[in-house]
Design an enzyme around this catalytic site. Structure first.
Site, mmCIF file in Angstrom:
data_model
loop_
_atom_site.group_PDB
_atom_site.id
_atom_site.type_symbol
_atom_site.label_atom_id
_atom_site.label_comp_id
_atom_site.label_asym_id
_atom_site.label_seq_id
_atom_site.Cartn_x
_atom_site.Cartn_y
_atom_site.Cartn_z
ATOM 1 N N TRP A 20 0.843 -1.190 0.000
ATOM 2 C CA TRP A 20 0.000 0.000 0.000
ATOM 3 C C TRP A 20 0.887 1.252 0.000
ATOM 4 O O TRP A 20 2.027 1.212 0.462
ATOM 5 C CB TRP A 20 -0.942 0.004 1.202
ATOM 6 C CG TRP A 20 -0.268 0.067 2.551
ATOM 7 C CD1 TRP A 20 0.083 -0.995 3.343
ATOM 8 C CD2 TRP A 20 0.145 1.243 3.266
ATOM 9 N NE1 TRP A 20 0.690 -0.553 4.502
ATOM 10 C CE2 TRP A 20 0.736 0.812 4.488
ATOM 11 C CE3 TRP A 20 0.078 2.600 3.014
ATOM 12 C CZ2 TRP A 20 1.248 1.699 5.432
ATOM 13 C CZ3 TRP A 20 0.589 3.498 3.952
ATOM 14 C CH2 TRP A 20 1.160 3.045 5.143
ATOM 15 N N GLU B 168 6.864 7.824 14.377
ATOM 16 C CA GLU B 168 7.096 7.205 13.070
ATOM 17 C C GLU B 168 7.995 8.067 12.192
ATOM 18 O O GLU B 168 8.824 7.554 11.428
ATOM 19 C CB GLU B 168 5.753 6.956 12.357
ATOM 20 C CG GLU B 168 4.836 5.964 13.033
ATOM 21 C CD GLU B 168 5.279 4.515 12.848
ATOM 22 O OE1 GLU B 168 6.255 4.268 12.114
ATOM 23 O OE2 GLU B 168 4.640 3.630 13.434
ATOM 24 N N GLU C 251 8.462 1.093 6.712
ATOM 25 C CA GLU C 251 8.092 1.969 7.824
ATOM 26 C C GLU C 251 7.948 3.424 7.390
ATOM 27 O O GLU C 251 7.171 4.184 7.977
ATOM 28 C CB GLU C 251 9.154 1.866 8.925
ATOM 29 C CG GLU C 251 9.181 0.537 9.665
ATOM 30 C CD GLU C 251 8.168 0.487 10.793
ATOM 31 O OE1 GLU C 251 7.734 1.563 11.256
ATOM 32 O OE2 GLU C 251 7.818 -0.626 11.222
ATOM 33 N N HIS D 247 4.524 5.115 7.023
ATOM 34 C CA HIS D 247 3.637 5.343 8.164
ATOM 35 C C HIS D 247 3.581 6.824 8.548
ATOM 36 O O HIS D 247 2.498 7.407 8.665
ATOM 37 C CB HIS D 247 4.092 4.519 9.369
ATOM 38 C CG HIS D 247 4.123 3.044 9.102
ATOM 39 N ND1 HIS D 247 4.664 2.136 9.992
ATOM 40 C CD2 HIS D 247 3.677 2.305 8.055
ATOM 41 C CE1 HIS D 247 4.547 0.917 9.502
ATOM 42 N NE2 HIS D 247 3.958 0.992 8.332
ATOM 43 N N GLU E 174 8.353 -3.374 18.288
ATOM 44 C CA GLU E 174 7.381 -3.575 17.218
ATOM 45 C C GLU E 174 6.056 -4.092 17.773
ATOM 46 O O GLU E 174 4.986 -3.739 17.277
ATOM 47 C CB GLU E 174 7.928 -4.551 16.166
ATOM 48 C CG GLU E 174 9.094 -4.004 15.360
ATOM 49 C CD GLU E 174 8.685 -2.974 14.318
ATOM 50 O OE1 GLU E 174 7.529 -2.516 14.328
ATOM 51 O OE2 GLU E 174 9.521 -2.614 13.484
ATOM 52 N N THR F 3 4.276 -0.976 19.135
ATOM 53 C CA THR F 3 3.666 -0.116 18.125
ATOM 54 C C THR F 3 2.463 -0.795 17.470
ATOM 55 O O THR F 3 1.495 -0.122 17.101
ATOM 56 C CB THR F 3 4.692 0.293 17.058
ATOM 57 O OG1 THR F 3 5.357 -0.873 16.556
ATOM 58 C CG2 THR F 3 5.724 1.240 17.633
ATOM 59 N N ASP G 89 1.308 -3.729 9.423
ATOM 60 C CA ASP G 89 2.743 -3.696 9.100
ATOM 61 C C ASP G 89 3.585 -3.993 10.332
ATOM 62 O O ASP G 89 4.546 -4.770 10.287
ATOM 63 C CB ASP G 89 3.134 -2.322 8.563
ATOM 64 C CG ASP G 89 2.870 -2.166 7.079
ATOM 65 O OD1 ASP G 89 2.454 -3.144 6.436
ATOM 66 O OD2 ASP G 89 3.075 -1.044 6.572
ATOM 67 N N GLU G 90 3.244 -3.348 11.441
ATOM 68 C CA GLU G 90 4.028 -3.511 12.664
ATOM 69 C C GLU G 90 3.982 -4.966 13.145
ATOM 70 O O GLU G 90 4.984 -5.492 13.645
ATOM 71 C CB GLU G 90 3.512 -2.577 13.764
ATOM 72 C CG GLU G 90 3.457 -1.102 13.400
ATOM 73 C CD GLU G 90 4.818 -0.461 13.204
ATOM 74 O OE1 GLU G 90 5.851 -1.171 13.214
ATOM 75 O OE2 GLU G 90 4.871 0.767 13.039
ATOM 76 N N HIS H 66 6.406 -6.940 11.065
ATOM 77 C CA HIS H 66 7.785 -6.645 11.475
ATOM 78 C C HIS H 66 8.100 -7.285 12.833
ATOM 79 O O HIS H 66 9.216 -7.755 13.062
ATOM 80 C CB HIS H 66 7.994 -5.137 11.514
ATOM 81 C CG HIS H 66 7.824 -4.478 10.179
ATOM 82 N ND1 HIS H 66 7.556 -3.135 10.029
ATOM 83 C CD2 HIS H 66 7.875 -4.997 8.919
ATOM 84 C CE1 HIS H 66 7.460 -2.845 8.735
ATOM 85 N NE2 HIS H 66 7.643 -3.961 8.046
#
Length: 385
Positions: free
Chosen positions: A82, A125, A163, A166, A216, A219, A248-249, A252
């Site tokens: 995205w 971020e 990252e 974000h 991670e 977050t 995403d976090e 990760h």
């Protein structure tokens, strides 16, 4: 500017017992820190560097092919990822101004305290250059050339690229809302990147990957909670944004926890000592040197609002520790020497202790009563902590 900012974060007293000596540290000298809190973020002093013996770097060289097979697949191809503009009004379309007006109407209903937490998350971020720099201080896994083909370097660069979206997305959304003072936010970002961070990882990838595993997860929880609150407060687009970032976090988190899991397999005592070491120090949040040029305790105040809203709390800190103990099966790890077993006992018994200490801190805070703090990010409006 950096030295001025750092001076606003005084040394704090400690209450944990001294860290046990470990086989991978070149020095035993370390400050003991207070119990974890959603509102405290002490700096580590004195700073310790290069605590990993040179022979331990061979562990990471031997895991290069494993990382390529087991860690790099957790990245998403760019053409399948995205991008921030997919969530924002499109200036190339005739309906752009109407979309912005609708966005501002939705954001008009968002409470100020939520805005402060969202801004704090965005600033965290946006300080991404600091985090890539920190990872590239780690002996044995750093990107030696800036375009190294090692699996560790490839991961760090691609992780950074993922990252990077974000902060871009959250910043633009907040800018379009008209609800926040972007100049003060931008100053805070500049101060923060200039100040850097000291998570106590000592150029040691054992410590560094324990830190990133915890962070991670934190977050993921924080963005997940801001997504939930945005939905409750009537902004489904913002909820989708925060939820997408949280996803995403989580991915990760899976990568970093997988690395530590592998270290526990190949070097159980070294990895267990690293986990114990980081938990004795306390996991400091990456934006713990946050400053806007006005409030020397900005991070603590932001964190207090986040705790009050239930976005990220001291309870979450203990929950993360328990999650990682289970994820890494720390209670069942064998092959430890005596020092490793002591570290195992400490880590596996720490979460209940954290909860008790935080309960006492909460009781003391209640006796003091609420206080008001002005936040420059929302035009110096005052919020109760």
């Amino acid at each position: 500017m950096q030295s001025t900012l750092i001076s606003h974060h005084p040394t704090q007293r400690a209450c944990f017992p001294p860290v046990q000596p470990s086989t991978y540290r070149t020095t035993k000298k370390i400050r003991r820190l207070p119990p974890p809190s959603a509102v405290s973020a002490p700096r580590l002093d004195p700073q310790i560097t290069h605590s990993l013996p040179p022979e331990k770097t061979e562990v990471f060289k031997s895991l290069e092919s494993w990382a390529k097979r087991s860690v790099l697949p957790l990245l998403k191809p760019v053409d399948q990822s995205w991008q921030p503009t997919e969530f924002l009004p499109d200036p190339s379309q005739p309906g752009f101004h109407e979309e912005v007006r609708t966005l501002r109407e939705r954001m008009a209903e968002i409470p100020d305290d939520y805005l402060v937490v969202l801004v704090g998350d965005m600033i965290t971020e946006d300080a991404l250059p600091t985090y890539q720099t920190m990872i590239n201080t780690l002996d044995g896994v750093r990107d030696e050339t800036g375009a190294s083909r090692s699996s560790w370097a490839v991961w760090t660069r691609a992780w950074t690229a993922e990252e990077n979206r974000h902060g871009d997305l959250l910043r633009t959304y907040l800018y379009l809302s008209g609800r926040v003072d972007m100049v003060m936010i931008e100053r805070t970002v500049q101060y923060l990147i200039g100040a850097g961070m000291d998570p106590g990882t000592e150029n040691n990838p054992y410590l560094g990957y324990v830190y990133t595993s915890f962070q991670e997860r934190a977050t993921f929880i924080s963005h997940g909670n801001t997504a939930r609150l945005a939905k409750e407060r009537g902004d489904p687009v913002l909820a989708r944004i925060c939820g997408t970032i949280a996803s995403d976090e989580k991915r990760h988190e899976n990568a970093y926890t997988r690395i530590v899991e592998k270290l526990l397999e190949v070097d159980p005592t070294g990895a267990m000592l690293a986990i114990s070491d980081m938990m004795r120090k306390k996991i400091t949040m990456p934006a713990h040197l946050m400053y806007d040029g006005k409030d020397p305790h900005l991070f603590e105040h932001f964190s207090a609002v986040a705790q009050r809203l239930g976005v990220y709390t001291a309870e979450d800190y203990a929950d993360i520790l328990e999650f990682l103990i289970g994820r890494w099966r720390l209670e069942k790890i064998g092959g430890l020497n005596a020092e490793g077993r002591r570290a195992q006992e400490f880590v596996c018994g720490l979460a209940p202790r954290i909860r008790k200490l935080q309960e006492r801190a909460d009781e003391r805070a209640k006796k003091l009563g609420p206080k008001g703090v002005k936040f420059s990010w929302i035009f110096n409006k005052e919020l109760a902590l």
